[in-house]
Design an enzyme around this catalytic site. Sequence first.
Site, PDB file in Angstrom:
ATOM      1  N   LYS A 111       0.848  -0.887  -0.117  1.00  0.00           N
ATOM      2  CA  LYS A 111       0.509  -0.100  -0.024  1.00  0.00           C
ATOM      3  C   LYS A 111       1.012   1.009  -0.002  1.00  0.00           C
ATOM      4  CE  LYS A 111      -4.289  -1.634   1.890  1.00  0.00           C
ATOM      5  NZ  LYS A 111      -4.807  -2.692   2.698  1.00  0.00           N
ATOM      6  N   LYS A 194      -3.392 -10.962  -8.945  1.00  0.00           N
ATOM      7  CA  LYS A 194      -4.651 -11.273  -8.501  1.00  0.00           C
ATOM      8  C   LYS A 194      -5.954 -10.286  -8.952  1.00  0.00           C
ATOM      9  CE  LYS A 194      -5.661  -8.809  -4.247  1.00  0.00           C
ATOM     10  NZ  LYS A 194      -5.983  -9.054  -3.284  1.00  0.00           N
ATOM     11  N   LYS A 197     -10.386  -5.313  -7.435  1.00  0.00           N
ATOM     12  CA  LYS A 197     -10.805  -4.102  -7.166  1.00  0.00           C
ATOM     13  C   LYS A 197     -10.364  -2.714  -8.048  1.00  0.00           C
ATOM     14  CE  LYS A 197     -12.736  -4.023  -3.135  1.00  0.00           C
ATOM     15  NZ  LYS A 197     -13.524  -5.399  -2.166  1.00  0.00           N
TER      16      LYS A 197
HETATM   17  P1  TYM Z   1     -11.073  -7.360   0.337  1.00  0.00           P
HETATM   18  O1  TYM Z   1     -12.038  -6.514   0.745  1.00  0.00           O
HETATM   19  O2  TYM Z   1     -10.246  -6.749  -0.161  1.00  0.00           O
HETATM   20  O3  TYM Z   1     -11.730  -8.183  -0.229  1.00  0.00           O
HETATM   21  C1  TYM Z   1     -12.817  -9.875   0.597  1.00  0.00           C
HETATM   22  C2  TYM Z   1     -12.684 -10.893   0.519  1.00  0.00           C
HETATM   23  O4  TYM Z   1     -12.518 -10.914  -1.468  1.00  0.00           O
HETATM   24  C3  TYM Z   1     -10.799 -12.241  -1.394  1.00  0.00           C
HETATM   25  N1  TYM Z   1     -10.326 -11.780  -2.216  1.00  0.00           N
HETATM   26  C4  TYM Z   1      -9.933 -12.499  -3.002  1.00  0.00           C
HETATM   27  N2  TYM Z   1      -9.451 -13.957  -2.777  1.00  0.00           N
HETATM   28  C5  TYM Z   1      -9.273 -14.398  -3.740  1.00  0.00           C
HETATM   29  N3  TYM Z   1      -8.959 -14.359  -5.193  1.00  0.00           N
HETATM   30  C6  TYM Z   1      -8.706 -12.878  -5.050  1.00  0.00           C
HETATM   31  N4  TYM Z   1      -8.370 -12.444  -6.859  1.00  0.00           N
HETATM   32  C7  TYM Z   1      -9.121 -11.650  -3.926  1.00  0.00           C
HETATM   33  N5  TYM Z   1      -9.270 -10.451  -4.283  1.00  0.00           N
HETATM   34  C8  TYM Z   1     -10.077 -10.505  -2.767  1.00  0.00           C
HETATM   35  C9  TYM Z   1     -10.111 -11.800   0.121  1.00  0.00           C
HETATM   36  O5  TYM Z   1      -9.001 -12.459   0.578  1.00  0.00           O
HETATM   37  C10 TYM Z   1     -11.190 -11.259   1.584  1.00  0.00           C
HETATM   38  O6  TYM Z   1     -11.649 -12.799   2.158  1.00  0.00           O
HETATM   39  N6  TYM Z   1      -9.223  -7.512   5.602  1.00  0.00           N
HETATM   40  C11 TYM Z   1     -10.045  -7.961   4.282  1.00  0.00           C
HETATM   41  C12 TYM Z   1     -11.365  -7.204   4.607  1.00  0.00           C
HETATM   42  C13 TYM Z   1     -11.343  -7.630   6.251  1.00  0.00           C
HETATM   43  C14 TYM Z   1     -11.435  -8.883   6.977  1.00  0.00           C
HETATM   44  C15 TYM Z   1     -11.678  -8.554   8.471  1.00  0.00           C
HETATM   45  C16 TYM Z   1     -12.255 -10.444   6.061  1.00  0.00           C
HETATM   46  C17 TYM Z   1     -11.638  -6.588   7.588  1.00  0.00           C
HETATM   47  N7  TYM Z   1     -11.735  -7.112   8.532  1.00  0.00           N
HETATM   48  C18 TYM Z   1     -12.043 -10.280   8.997  1.00  0.00           C
HETATM   49  C19 TYM Z   1     -12.123 -11.357   7.636  1.00  0.00           C
HETATM   50  C20 TYM Z   1     -12.193 -11.052   8.338  1.00  0.00           C
HETATM   51  C21 TYM Z   1      -9.539  -7.631   2.889  1.00  0.00           C
HETATM   52  O7  TYM Z   1      -9.649  -6.081   2.824  1.00  0.00           O
HETATM   53  O8  TYM Z   1     -10.588  -7.797   2.548  1.00  0.00           O
END
Ligand code: TYM
Length: 331
Positions: A111, A194, A197
Amino acid sequence: METVVSGIRPTGNLHLGNYFGAVKNFLKMQNDANCLFFVADYHSLTTHPHPDNLNATVKQVLAEYLACGLNPDVSAIYVQSDLPEVAELFLLLNMIAYTGELERSVSFKEKIRKDPDNVNAGLLTYPVLMASDILIHKAAKVPVGKDQEQHLEYTRNYANRFNHLYGVEFFPEPVAYNFGVNLVKVPGLDGSGKMGKSEGEGNAVFLKDEPDVIRKKVMRAVTDSGPTEPNQKKPEVIENLFTLMKLVSSDDTVQHFEDSYNNCSIRYGDMKKQVAEDMNIFVAPIREKIKEISSDDKLISKVVKEGAEKARESGRKTLSEARKIIGIRSF
Ligand code: TYM
């Protein structure tokens, strides 16, 4: 009963990476565990969304999750900022989170590389807030994609450290969870890394995408000039296209293209057409549901209100016990 927690940042529409990395696993667990799902609006503040847009994005993400099949009758679905207990646990856990360790986080480094002008403390302590999201409910399993694996390591560290420091067996050690053996990483369409968004137009297929949009994106996916020898090892971009195909196409279809790759007769144009068609078949019912639910404000507000009540019940309990353990007691 086992507790399961998962979340997503409200920074854009849901894509196939979110679905196959996290949502699919959450859906499978809904009926057999105590499941909580939230929209991580506090986390999204690290990138300073405009106040006019935040609420609409949270609502959109909620609608998209409900459209995927998250069931508010069995799961608590809530907005992170509706659970203020999480902010207090975050404060408490910050006291056992070391800055050196946080500075080594892969996602923090990524980041600050992407946006060196906004290296705020919230970015650094992002894993502590995420640990709080999970530990506030004493969750055992966290359905997430591969990219979140390190965050779960931080969570286990804090749980362990807390237990050790205070000589208790209070927090469980949660694991990143997937029903398959490995955590999932869904590749993007642009041949680099990967699906995400923030990776640029054309990288991600969103669950709201119309058929012509999906077709256009998939047809533009990066490939190479094709195999020249039988049974040649696939280069990464081709491996990625097969990975995407395996998510949405039947085993027979995948096998057909594997065979034609191996005997060098493959035409990537045909393969992409097939991937686009199967993606559309997969996405279509969810897309229609999204349209239906997005305009149902009443449903969304009922869901998050009830979700927040359930989440706060569990959050209050954990927090009050944690405060006692730490020695914060009323006079
Ligand atoms: P975020 O918002 O980036 O993504 C949400 C979920 O989607 C999964 N994901 C993917 N999995 C496989 N391949 C991909 N290309 C891909 N892109 C996104 C992410 O692994 C995630 O599971 N930090 C987290 C949000 C969060 C969270 C938490 C999750 C905050 N607190 C507590 C679980 C438990 C995040 O930024 O996900």
